[in-house]
Design an enzyme around this catalytic site. Sequence first.
Site, short mmCIF file in Angstrom:
data_model
loop_
_atom_site.label_atom_id
_atom_site.label_comp_id
_atom_site.label_asym_id
_atom_site.label_seq_id
_atom_site.Cartn_x
_atom_site.Cartn_y
_atom_site.Cartn_z
N ALA B 48 1.05 -1.27 0.00
CA ALA B 48 0.09 -0.08 -0.15
C ALA B 48 1.00 1.14 0.24
O ALA B 48 0.37 2.36 -0.17
CB ALA B 48 -0.85 -0.05 1.11
N PHE B 117 10.18 15.26 -1.79
CA PHE B 117 9.05 14.50 -0.64
C PHE B 117 9.21 15.43 0.59
O PHE B 117 10.23 16.29 0.66
CB PHE B 117 9.62 13.16 -0.40
CG PHE B 117 8.58 12.14 -0.79
CD1 PHE B 117 7.97 12.06 -1.84
CD2 PHE B 117 7.95 11.21 0.73
CE1 PHE B 117 6.77 10.96 -2.07
CE2 PHE B 117 6.75 10.70 0.44
CZ PHE B 117 6.40 10.37 -1.01
N GLN B 231 2.35 8.50 13.91
CA GLN B 231 2.33 9.23 12.70
C GLN B 231 0.87 9.50 12.03
O GLN B 231 0.11 8.43 11.69
CB GLN B 231 3.28 8.91 11.35
CG GLN B 231 3.24 10.01 10.26
CD GLN B 231 4.49 9.75 9.46
OE1 GLN B 231 4.59 8.95 8.61
NE2 GLN B 231 5.33 10.75 9.68
N HIS B 233 -0.60 11.03 8.63
CA HIS B 233 -0.31 11.31 7.41
C HIS B 233 -1.41 12.47 7.07
O HIS B 233 -2.72 12.17 7.33
CB HIS B 233 -0.73 10.16 6.54
CG HIS B 233 -0.06 10.38 5.13
ND1 HIS B 233 -0.82 11.32 4.40
CD2 HIS B 233 1.08 9.88 4.44
CE1 HIS B 233 -0.06 11.48 3.14
NE2 HIS B 233 1.22 10.52 3.15
N LEU B 243 -5.09 6.16 1.73
CA LEU B 243 -4.01 7.24 1.49
C LEU B 243 -4.03 7.86 0.25
O LEU B 243 -4.02 7.07 -0.87
CB LEU B 243 -2.81 6.34 2.01
CG LEU B 243 -1.41 6.91 1.32
CD1 LEU B 243 -0.99 8.31 2.53
CD2 LEU B 243 -0.27 6.15 1.47
N GLU B 246 2.03 11.31 -0.50
CA GLU B 246 2.79 12.92 -0.33
C GLU B 246 3.23 13.26 -1.79
O GLU B 246 3.16 14.21 -1.79
CB GLU B 246 3.91 12.59 0.62
CG GLU B 246 4.46 13.68 1.20
CD GLU B 246 5.34 13.58 2.42
OE1 GLU B 246 4.51 12.96 3.35
OE2 GLU B 246 6.36 13.56 2.40
N ARG B 286 5.16 15.61 7.88
CA ARG B 286 4.08 14.91 8.27
C ARG B 286 3.38 15.68 9.43
O ARG B 286 2.34 15.88 9.48
CB ARG B 286 3.83 13.59 7.93
CG ARG B 286 4.24 13.24 6.61
CD ARG B 286 4.19 11.74 6.63
NE ARG B 286 4.31 11.13 5.16
CZ ARG B 286 4.65 10.01 4.73
NH1 ARG B 286 4.75 9.22 5.85
NH2 ARG B 286 4.84 9.86 3.64
N HIS B 354 -1.02 6.68 10.28
CA HIS B 354 -0.36 5.95 9.12
C HIS B 354 0.73 5.14 9.42
O HIS B 354 0.84 4.01 8.84
CB HIS B 354 0.24 7.39 8.11
CG HIS B 354 0.84 6.49 6.87
ND1 HIS B 354 0.42 5.84 5.94
CD2 HIS B 354 1.93 6.82 6.27
CE1 HIS B 354 1.12 5.51 5.05
NE2 HIS B 354 1.99 6.47 5.23
N ARG B 389 8.61 10.28 11.52
CA ARG B 389 9.30 9.68 10.23
C ARG B 389 9.30 10.57 9.15
O ARG B 389 7.90 11.28 8.82
CB ARG B 389 8.76 8.33 9.93
CG ARG B 389 9.51 7.65 8.83
CD ARG B 389 8.93 6.21 8.40
NE ARG B 389 7.46 6.18 8.07
CZ ARG B 389 6.98 6.50 6.74
NH1 ARG B 389 7.80 6.95 5.96
NH2 ARG B 389 5.50 6.54 6.86
#
Lengths: 247, 587
Positions: B48, B117, B231, B233, B243, B246, B286, B354, B389
């Site tokens: 995913a 990113f 986290q 997202h 999702l 990003e 994030r 996430h 992260r």
Amino acid sequence: MSKRTIQLEVLRYRPEQDKEPFFQTYTVPCEEEWVVLDALNYVKDEIDRTLSFRWSCHMFVCGSCGYKIDGEPKLGCKAFLRDYGDNIRVEPLDNFPIERDLVVVIDDFVEKLQSVKPYIIAKEEKALAAGEYIQTPAQLKAFKQYSMCINCLLCYSACPQYGLTNQEFIGPAALALAHRYNMDSRDVGRSAREHVLAAHEGVWECSFVGACSVVCPKDVDPAGAIQQAKFTSAVDYLTSMVGIGGK
Amino acid sequence: MQVIDADIVIVGAGGAGLRAAIAVAEADPSLHIALLSKVYPMRSHTCAAEGGAAGVVKANDSLEYHFNDTVSGGDWLTDQDAVDLFVNEITKELIQMEHWGCPWSREGSGHVAVRPFGGMKIMRTWYAADKTGFHMLHTLFQTSLKYPSIKRFDEYYTSDLIVDDGACHGCTAIEMRTGEMKLFRGKSVIVCTGGAGRIFPFTTNGAIKTGDGMAMAYRAGVPLKDMEFVQYHPTGLPGSGILLTEGCRGEGGYLLNKDNYRYLQDYDLGPATPTPVLKSMELGPRDRLSQAFWQESKKGNTVQGKWGDIVWLDMRHLGEKLINERLPLVRDLSISYVAADPVTDLVPVRPVVHYMMGGIHTDINAATPIAGLYSAGECACVSINGANRLGSNSLGELLVFGARAGRFAVEHAKTVKAPRDALVTAQAADAEGRIKALFKRSGGKQRVSQLKREMNLSLEEGCGIYRDEKSLRDTVAVIADVRARYRDVTLEDKSSVYNTDLYQTLELGAMIECAETVVHSALLRTESRGAHQRLDHVERDDVNFLKHSMAYYNPNGDPRIDYHEVVITKSQPAARVYGAAAGGQAA
């Protein structure tokens, strides 16, 4: 907004207690945005904890939730209730033995997948320090579509040949994957795969009904891959007859 | 009970488990590998992951930049020796994936392409359109088929680790097709079972991400580290929690509030430029973006929808060609699930759970404190992610540390003496006895789905993007209550074949154990750092909390929380800087 209520007719089969598969109907209050998988989860959580089915990602990519829905092989997470009437029938995929309820035994597919050597067979091992292979966008495009298969097995459920040959036919997803590697500019393994592809149960078994490509939720077009593979297989055969090695 | 002997037992066959298996097979083809998974490998949740995997490859980049982005992105709770090693090894791993056939997107020249990113100063994220994890997983799975020493046990639910005298000797697992429990004995065991996002109600995580491996290691005595760092997202689809990568923002998408205003410029992330600038605005990290959403919501600047407040992800200016080429899955999912075509429409999004930064405590060799027990991937915490992260570091992490886990497990296996068979057998019998007792239990009133719902809602309300003492204490109480009532769950399905009532019940047990470590660690961390934001302790407190939380299992009550030093080598804690002050280049 009032909730919609559907009748979910699910094929049940528990080998320890049921002689035959049978349909069980559940009344499910639904949100308008739901997919069939959400309705199955409602049943599992709120009505009947004995119902078994596979699922995980809920976003068309893990390939777990292939079922036959109103007669058509579909992903449960991609079958939107808005596209169905108020009676929806959910069955396990065709052409596989039922393990339990909507769970089917897929050992045969896993063996077939392995039989086509679905990995890069390189001319010689390239050192990591030498960096990546150069592969142009056009070379990538030559196989990319065939690398999109999520192994959901809808195509095997839809394939008449897989059923008619008692599962001898290697089938759409495995052949498309073999073709994916054959078409990859980094690979020289076509001859190593040829004995499987060109075998009686290989590409020649396909009668080009094309049902596999119709049901594929990822537009992999296995039927197209098989047609292309037939062509290269024929070329391989002819070149081998005149003594010129194929790829 | 059937006994299956292997040299290396690997639990979990997602990205990390497969990478570990291949590393073992390559290090020593004579070793027998048992690779167990509760799903077929290609169903693992690695599939995913959408956006990509970061690795320094372009001439304008450096290992130092990747190191600095990762350490500051993690709000200095990262172990810098681990990060150093990670940035040094990841590019080689990504090239290895390329040699194995991963269909990385390419530049016109035929070299791999990279995309921007969040939180990364330089473009360094390798990608395969917006299905990077999917392609990596299938490449690893298909490549693993080359190695005859890898014997797979698909659809085996691992229940317990076998640990005696400080060393791990294997595990017990139930063959789901038959319901039979089997004992897997091995000289080294590697746990690669993924995260536990399903402890929350609204998550991108698939159904299988229930923290089984984390809980197993925790019960066996390994501390779970930094579990309070969860986290969110910033861009999940409302309702389903699906999702949207990003990469949407990396390619230039905007986040807009109800007034169509790019609100991130009000949160030290600006200025708002029309085209993306690295480490700024939508390319911030994030944690900061999810927190900005929460603040906007408090200000009344979000849009109220059926599935909660939303903001808009605007990709219309990117054009159909780019969206089809680089974000085809995003387009498919948006149209199907929220009837919004990114080419022509604004797409509603909200933050969604996430990823777990925390997990099974390991050193940089993926070794846990228990001899012979290794862990890698999301279930592990080697501490390259710290308090937050950066997107595209997790796919890299599972490669680097999956491979290391494999190699060090091989080294360990050479040194192992035969375990005490009688003790191993007795532990396996205990594990089987617990399952049998669960089958025999009757008359309980508690339903798995109800308990799960209560746990889920309590975590979201009390332990979400922002927390405070009261909300956390409330959640602690709910989790304790759920844990107590869990002992009264009765199976409604008593059959053997593919009994998902059983597996969901066991999974709930694992989730409760993970949840208690999250909430207790969060309660005691009276500071704000990265993804852990306390409304009652808003500042970062390096004096008291520049350290890892370590949650130890206590069978009779709340976990014991201890602390562990953070490894700092060359980057001293400083303010995290994004927006104009970060000096990011145009993407």
